[in-house]
Design an enzyme around this catalytic site. Structure first.
Site, mmCIF file in Angstrom:
data_model
loop_
_atom_site.group_PDB
_atom_site.id
_atom_site.type_symbol
_atom_site.label_atom_id
_atom_site.label_comp_id
_atom_site.label_asym_id
_atom_site.label_seq_id
_atom_site.Cartn_x
_atom_site.Cartn_y
_atom_site.Cartn_z
ATOM 1 N N HIS A 104 7.875 5.848 10.120
ATOM 2 C CA HIS A 104 7.265 4.778 9.324
ATOM 3 C C HIS A 104 7.509 3.420 9.980
ATOM 4 O O HIS A 104 6.631 2.557 10.017
ATOM 5 C CB HIS A 104 7.856 4.764 7.915
ATOM 6 C CG HIS A 104 7.335 5.829 7.010
ATOM 7 N ND1 HIS A 104 6.006 6.167 6.937
ATOM 8 C CD2 HIS A 104 7.979 6.629 6.105
ATOM 9 C CE1 HIS A 104 5.843 7.122 6.032
ATOM 10 N NE2 HIS A 104 7.020 7.430 5.531
ATOM 11 N N GLU A 151 2.215 9.507 4.658
ATOM 12 C CA GLU A 151 3.300 10.475 4.503
ATOM 13 C C GLU A 151 3.040 11.723 5.344
ATOM 14 O O GLU A 151 3.957 12.259 5.971
ATOM 15 C CB GLU A 151 3.473 10.838 3.026
ATOM 16 C CG GLU A 151 3.982 9.703 2.159
ATOM 17 C CD GLU A 151 5.298 9.138 2.635
ATOM 18 O OE1 GLU A 151 6.124 9.898 3.193
ATOM 19 O OE2 GLU A 151 5.515 7.916 2.463
ATOM 20 N N HIS A 163 11.423 11.237 9.923
ATOM 21 C CA HIS A 163 10.276 10.864 9.097
ATOM 22 C C HIS A 163 10.316 9.367 8.786
ATOM 23 O O HIS A 163 9.309 8.656 8.926
ATOM 24 C CB HIS A 163 10.308 11.702 7.812
ATOM 25 C CG HIS A 163 9.314 11.295 6.769
ATOM 26 N ND1 HIS A 163 8.185 12.035 6.494
ATOM 27 C CD2 HIS A 163 9.293 10.241 5.904
ATOM 28 C CE1 HIS A 163 7.500 11.440 5.524
ATOM 29 N NE2 HIS A 163 8.158 10.351 5.147
ATOM 30 N N GLU A 164 11.464 8.876 8.363
ATOM 31 C CA GLU A 164 11.576 7.459 8.005
ATOM 32 C C GLU A 164 11.458 6.557 9.238
ATOM 33 O O GLU A 164 10.850 5.481 9.176
ATOM 34 C CB GLU A 164 12.901 7.200 7.282
ATOM 35 C CG GLU A 164 13.057 7.931 5.963
ATOM 36 C CD GLU A 164 11.935 7.621 4.984
ATOM 37 O OE1 GLU A 164 11.399 6.496 5.022
ATOM 38 O OE2 GLU A 164 11.578 8.513 4.181
#
Length: 305
Positions: free
Chosen positions: A144, A215, A140-141
């Protein structure tokens, strides 16, 4: 360099629109300050210095605020191993790995480019998650970073930071210096405070609207990269539940960085804070992961039928 994270056209469009609208707001804000303060050179220099400091040192500021430190492989071999695997899978440069000593379970990515990226996790997160769940959070990070929305949010947050500082400056100038100022000066400070407050409110709303979408985009990209949305859902459920049990006073410092976190640092009863949230609700995130899980033919997402 392109990564193997899927492009998200919706995210790209929203980032472009947000930056365009904030750019118009930024130009109008600087112009208003120049007219009010009658010193364009001073305004431009101050704004440029603040912007440069936030853009170039945002990673260091975030790490310092969250008590994070860069760690090597000898200290955290499993964490480095997960980041190595995900970076290779995504075909992108490995970010700097950092750990925060906070017990609050969370993670965030920062840095202006993929080559300068930092991924930081808290010791509370490492203690609570299984390896597969941690992999989902770190994917997930990484998304980004790959989608460059970390840099966009950093830039987008800048105008609100400046406006917020000016509101405080004008407020305290009136509060503590009112007796030594004439009516024109007091009126000027009131106008500056009003303009700054309006700009802060608009930038606040724009950044949060972008943040909620990014997100969901990061959850989607991480689930598709790893092929295990149920593990990411399990991590979300654990982290959100455990953060709700962290004492409120321990969350106050962390809340200033909510837009960058894997999940927001809300207490057990966020109240009105939900109206201006930086993240979609847990239910929205689990619903999306449930749909992806069904598409991939994976087992049911935790918390969902």
């Amino acid at each position: 360099m392109r990564s193997r994270f899927r492009d998200d056209r919706g995210l790209t469009v929203r980032m472009g629109v947000t930056l365009f609208l904030l750019g118009l707001l930024y130009v109008g804000f600087v112009a208003a300050l120049i007219v009010l303060l009658k010193s364009w050179a001073l305004v431009v220099v101050i704004v440029a210095l603040l912007f440069g400091a936030q853009y170039w040192f945002s990673d260091r500021i975030a790490l310092f605020a969250m008590r994070g430190r860069v760690v090597d492989r000898d200290d955290y071999p499993e964490l480095h191993g997960v980041v190595d695997r995900l970076s290779a899978l995504a075909d992108m440069p490995k970010p700097v790995v950092a750990v925060s000593s906070m017990d609050m379970p969370n993670a965030f990515a920062t840095g202006r480019t993929p080559d300068k990226a930092v991924i930081c996790v808290t010791t509370g997160l490492l203690r609570r998650l299984e390896t597969a769940e941690l992999e989902g959070v770190l994917a997930h990070e990484l998304s980004h970073v790959a989608h460059k929305d970390v840099a966009v949010v950093t830039i987008a947050s800048f105008l609100g930071v400046v406006a917020g500082l000016l509101v405080r400056f004008a407020f305290y100038s009136q509060l503590f210096g009112g007796g030594r100022r004439d009516q024109n000066t007091v009126a000027l400070l009131a106008i500056v405070m009003g303009v700054s407050a309006a700009v802060y409110a608009l930038s606040f709303l724009l950044v949060r609207a972008l943040s909620r979408y990014r997100e969901l985009a990061a959850d989607r990209a991480a689930a598709l990269l790893t092929g295990r949305p149920s593990e990411l859902a399990s991590a979300l459920t654990k982290v959100t539940g455990d953060i709700a049990r962290i004492p409120t006073q321990d969350l106050r410092t962390a809340q200033a960085f909510n837009a960058f976190y894997f999940t927001p640092a809300f207490g057990a009863d966020p109240g009105l804070g939900r109206l201006f949230a930086t993240h979609p609700s847990l239910e929205q995130r689990l619903d999306q992961l449930g749909r992806i899980s069904a598409e991939l033919g994976e087992a049911a997402v935790p918390g969902k039928p």
